[in-house]
Scaffold this motif. Structure first.
Motif, PDB file in Angstrom:
ATOM      1  N   ASN A 101       0.810  -1.220  -0.063  1.00  0.00           N
ATOM      2  CA  ASN A 101      -0.047  -0.161  -0.092  1.00  0.00           C
ATOM      3  C   ASN A 101       0.942   1.042   0.128  1.00  0.00           C
ATOM      4  OD1 ASN A 101      -2.575  -1.158  -0.212  1.00  0.00           O
ATOM      5  ND2 ASN A 101      -2.654  -1.365   1.990  1.00  0.00           N
ATOM      6  N   GLU A 102       2.060   1.091   0.701  1.00  0.00           N
ATOM      7  CA  GLU A 102       2.781   2.281   0.665  1.00  0.00           C
ATOM      8  C   GLU A 102       3.455   2.864  -0.762  1.00  0.00           C
ATOM      9  OE1 GLU A 102       7.000   3.834   2.532  1.00  0.00           O
ATOM     10  OE2 GLU A 102       6.399   2.012   2.954  1.00  0.00           O
ATOM     11  N   LEU A 103       3.652   1.903  -1.387  1.00  0.00           N
ATOM     12  CA  LEU A 103       4.109   2.012  -2.854  1.00  0.00           C
ATOM     13  C   LEU A 103       2.827   2.498  -3.610  1.00  0.00           C
ATOM     14  CD1 LEU A 103       6.415   1.630  -4.760  1.00  0.00           C
ATOM     15  CD2 LEU A 103       5.739  -0.748  -5.028  1.00  0.00           C
ATOM     16  N   LEU A 104       1.827   1.870  -3.490  1.00  0.00           N
ATOM     17  CA  LEU A 104       0.524   2.373  -4.201  1.00  0.00           C
ATOM     18  C   LEU A 104       0.057   3.990  -4.015  1.00  0.00           C
ATOM     19  CD1 LEU A 104      -1.997   2.069  -5.894  1.00  0.00           C
ATOM     20  CD2 LEU A 104      -3.265   1.152  -3.922  1.00  0.00           C
ATOM     21  N   MET A 105       0.272   4.201  -2.775  1.00  0.00           N
ATOM     22  CA  MET A 105       0.023   5.559  -2.219  1.00  0.00           C
ATOM     23  C   MET A 105       1.234   6.489  -2.923  1.00  0.00           C
ATOM     24  SD  MET A 105      -1.010   4.906   1.444  1.00  0.00           S
ATOM     25  CE  MET A 105      -0.940   6.725   2.006  1.00  0.00           C
ATOM     26  N   GLY A 106       2.375   5.938  -2.816  1.00  0.00           N
ATOM     27  CA  GLY A 106       3.672   6.758  -3.412  1.00  0.00           C
ATOM     28  C   GLY A 106       3.106   7.154  -5.097  1.00  0.00           C
ATOM     29  N   VAL A 107       2.860   6.036  -5.613  1.00  0.00           N
ATOM     30  CA  VAL A 107       2.523   6.235  -7.125  1.00  0.00           C
ATOM     31  C   VAL A 107       1.431   7.081  -7.357  1.00  0.00           C
ATOM     32  CG1 VAL A 107       2.149   5.083  -9.176  1.00  0.00           C
ATOM     33  CG2 VAL A 107       3.781   4.293  -7.674  1.00  0.00           C
ATOM     34  N   ALA A 108       0.163   6.904  -6.750  1.00  0.00           N
ATOM     35  CA  ALA A 108      -0.786   7.504  -6.949  1.00  0.00           C
ATOM     36  C   ALA A 108      -0.765   9.006  -6.329  1.00  0.00           C
ATOM     37  CB  ALA A 108      -2.136   6.907  -6.165  1.00  0.00           C
ATOM     38  N   GLY A 109      -0.119   9.221  -5.390  1.00  0.00           N
ATOM     39  CA  GLY A 109       0.028  10.692  -4.860  1.00  0.00           C
ATOM     40  C   GLY A 109      -0.995  10.929  -4.094  1.00  0.00           C
ATOM     41  N   GLU A 110      -0.634  11.954  -3.135  1.00  0.00           N
ATOM     42  CA  GLU A 110      -1.754  12.469  -2.250  1.00  0.00           C
ATOM     43  C   GLU A 110      -3.049  12.966  -2.874  1.00  0.00           C
ATOM     44  OE1 GLU A 110      -1.800  15.558   1.619  1.00  0.00           O
ATOM     45  OE2 GLU A 110      -0.356  15.777  -0.042  1.00  0.00           O
ATOM     46  N   PHE A 111      -3.998  12.474  -2.402  1.00  0.00           N
ATOM     47  CA  PHE A 111      -5.452  12.678  -2.887  1.00  0.00           C
ATOM     48  C   PHE A 111      -5.426  12.101  -4.477  1.00  0.00           C
ATOM     49  CE2 PHE A 111      -5.134  15.972   0.263  1.00  0.00           C
ATOM     50  CZ  PHE A 111      -6.048  15.193   1.480  1.00  0.00           C
ATOM     51  N   ASN A 112      -4.680  11.330  -4.866  1.00  0.00           N
ATOM     52  CA  ASN A 112      -4.429  10.784  -6.389  1.00  0.00           C
ATOM     53  C   ASN A 112      -4.193  11.811  -7.103  1.00  0.00           C
ATOM     54  OD1 ASN A 112      -5.178   8.097  -5.508  1.00  0.00           O
ATOM     55  ND2 ASN A 112      -7.569   8.388  -5.757  1.00  0.00           N
ATOM     56  N   ILE A 163      -4.864   0.050  -9.469  1.00  0.00           N
ATOM     57  CA  ILE A 163      -5.288   1.445 -10.243  1.00  0.00           C
ATOM     58  C   ILE A 163      -5.877   0.795 -11.309  1.00  0.00           C
ATOM     59  CG2 ILE A 163      -4.329   3.255 -11.385  1.00  0.00           C
ATOM     60  CD1 ILE A 163      -1.842   3.312  -9.467  1.00  0.00           C
ATOM     61  N   MET A 164      -6.950   1.133 -11.659  1.00  0.00           N
ATOM     62  CA  MET A 164      -7.834   0.706 -12.789  1.00  0.00           C
ATOM     63  C   MET A 164      -7.439   1.767 -14.018  1.00  0.00           C
ATOM     64  SD  MET A 164     -11.777  -0.678 -13.383  1.00  0.00           S
ATOM     65  CE  MET A 164     -12.387   0.804 -13.674  1.00  0.00           C
ATOM     66  N   ILE A 165      -7.227   1.221 -15.150  1.00  0.00           N
ATOM     67  CA  ILE A 165      -7.095   2.075 -16.297  1.00  0.00           C
ATOM     68  C   ILE A 165      -7.972   1.765 -17.355  1.00  0.00           C
ATOM     69  CG2 ILE A 165      -5.593   2.966 -18.210  1.00  0.00           C
ATOM     70  CD1 ILE A 165      -3.365   1.169 -16.585  1.00  0.00           C
ATOM     71  N   LYS A 166      -8.961   2.738 -17.545  1.00  0.00           N
ATOM     72  CA  LYS A 166     -10.168   2.506 -18.675  1.00  0.00           C
ATOM     73  C   LYS A 166     -10.010   3.324 -19.827  1.00  0.00           C
ATOM     74  CE  LYS A 166     -15.092   1.839 -18.640  1.00  0.00           C
ATOM     75  NZ  LYS A 166     -14.865   0.289 -19.230  1.00  0.00           N
ATOM     76  N   SER A 167      -9.540   2.937 -20.880  1.00  0.00           N
ATOM     77  CA  SER A 167      -9.348   3.657 -22.342  1.00  0.00           C
ATOM     78  C   SER A 167      -9.598   2.558 -23.356  1.00  0.00           C
ATOM     79  CB  SER A 167      -8.178   4.222 -22.256  1.00  0.00           C
ATOM     80  OG  SER A 167      -7.834   5.171 -23.365  1.00  0.00           O
TER      81      SER A 167
END
Length: 331
Positions: free
Chosen positions: A30-41, A62-66
């Motif tokens: 989760n720490e890695l996810l938060m670092g990549v997503a950034g504060e407040f995504n 993280i879900m990508i939709k395109s």
């Protein structure tokens, strides 16, 4: 993120494809996810803007939709940002831009002539607007280029990039970078040191562009042997520039006489570029600026290209474009 944490966490990512044109990137930490997503995504929101796609943070993924092709490209960008966070402990805006440039280059090439792309030792520079494309083509084809527009439109950076590639390809023998030594709304008074130490603060943005495109040590060496020369505008008088790529930056702070002097330095197998922002004149009398007049007097000559940028060409932080637009309306 320190080395102890690096060793303990699972840094691998899992990718799950769905039938509805979505792709989930699953993090095991989760720490890695938060670092990549950034504060407040905030990082995900920035990626959404850059790629015109939809990104969602759900649980540990993280879900990508395109469309499928763009999903794959964004997946690679997220992997790049993950590695960046693991190595540096943070993600900056320039990392977001790099991730998009690096992995969306194929998509951008479809909409760009291949010759518009500037390949430097550190990165490939892709024009991000029609004006930037025209500017890069002018830098390569015209003897003299005069460009005007707000900060952040890439005037100096693109010119330095083209000049550096020409130098490395041995099409020219040296790059000359110059600026008027005019304070930006401040009076700095007496500056200590020798001549180089006195003028370096005025020329720092030119150094920054060079270091962003090539290794620091190699740039320093090229400056030492004279392949790259950085000097105040006043030092240009009386010279003839042969086999050179000369750039005058912050030309809004050069007088009519100074710009004429700089342009007439052109010699055999040389190019001259004059860049400036008419809204940021720091001369005591704004009417003394020669940038606008040079465009008016010389724009009709076939050998000279004139490129005018506006807020839509700004490629820095998205807020810069909004600031420039707001001030333009007020002016």
């Amino acid at each position: 993120m320190n080395n102890t944490i690096k060793k303990k966490i699972d840094t691998t990512l899992k990718f799950v494809y769905s039938d509805n044109n979505s792709l989930s990137v699953i993090f095991h930490n989760n720490e890695l996810l938060m670092g990549v997503a950034g504060e407040f995504n905030k990082n995900l929101k920035e990626l959404e803007k850059m790629t015109n796609s939809s990104l969602y943070s759900r649980g540990n993924s993280i879900m990508i939709k395109s469309d499928p092709q763009k999903n794959e490209l964004i997946k690679n960008a997220i992997q790049f940002l993950t590695d960046q966070f693991i190595n540096n402990g943070s993600i900056e805006n320039k990392d977001l831009i790099s991730s998009v440039d690096q992995f969306m280059i194929k998509e951008k090439v479809k909409n760009n002539n291949v010759t518009d792309i500037i390949k430097t030792p550190k990165k490939s520079i892709i024009p991000r607007s029609e004006k930037q494309k025209s500017y890069v083509r002018a830098l390569r084809q015209s003897d003299i280029v005069i460009s005007a527009g707000p900060a952040g439109t890439g005037k100096t950076f693109l010119a330095v990039a083209v000049g550096l590639t020409m130098l490395l390809e041995k099409k020219i023998e040296r790059i000359i970078l110059s600026r008027p030594a005019v304070e930006a709304g401040e009076r700095l008074g007496f500056l200590p040191g020798d001549m180089k130490e006195k003028v370096d603060p005025y020329l720092r943005p030119l150094y920054d562009s060079l270091y962003d495109l090539f290794d620091f040590e190699k740039i320093q060496r090229m400056i030492e042997i004279g392949d790259i020369e950085i000097a105040p505008l006043a030092f240009m008088r009386g010279r003839t520039l042969k086999n050179s790529f000369a750039i005058l930056d912050e030309a809004q702070n050069a007088t009519d006489t100074q710009i004429k002097m700089f342009l007439t330095r052109i010699g055999e197998n040389s190019k001259i570029v004059v860049n400036g922002d008419p809204t940021q004149i720091d001369l005591p009398n704004k009417s003394m600026s020669g940038l606008v007049r040079s465009k008016e007097l010389l724009g009709h000559l076939n050998e000279i290209s004139v490129v005018d940028f506006d807020h839509s060409d700004v490629v820095r932080h998205p807020l810069v474009s909004k600031i420039v637009k707001a001030y333009s309306k007020n002016d």
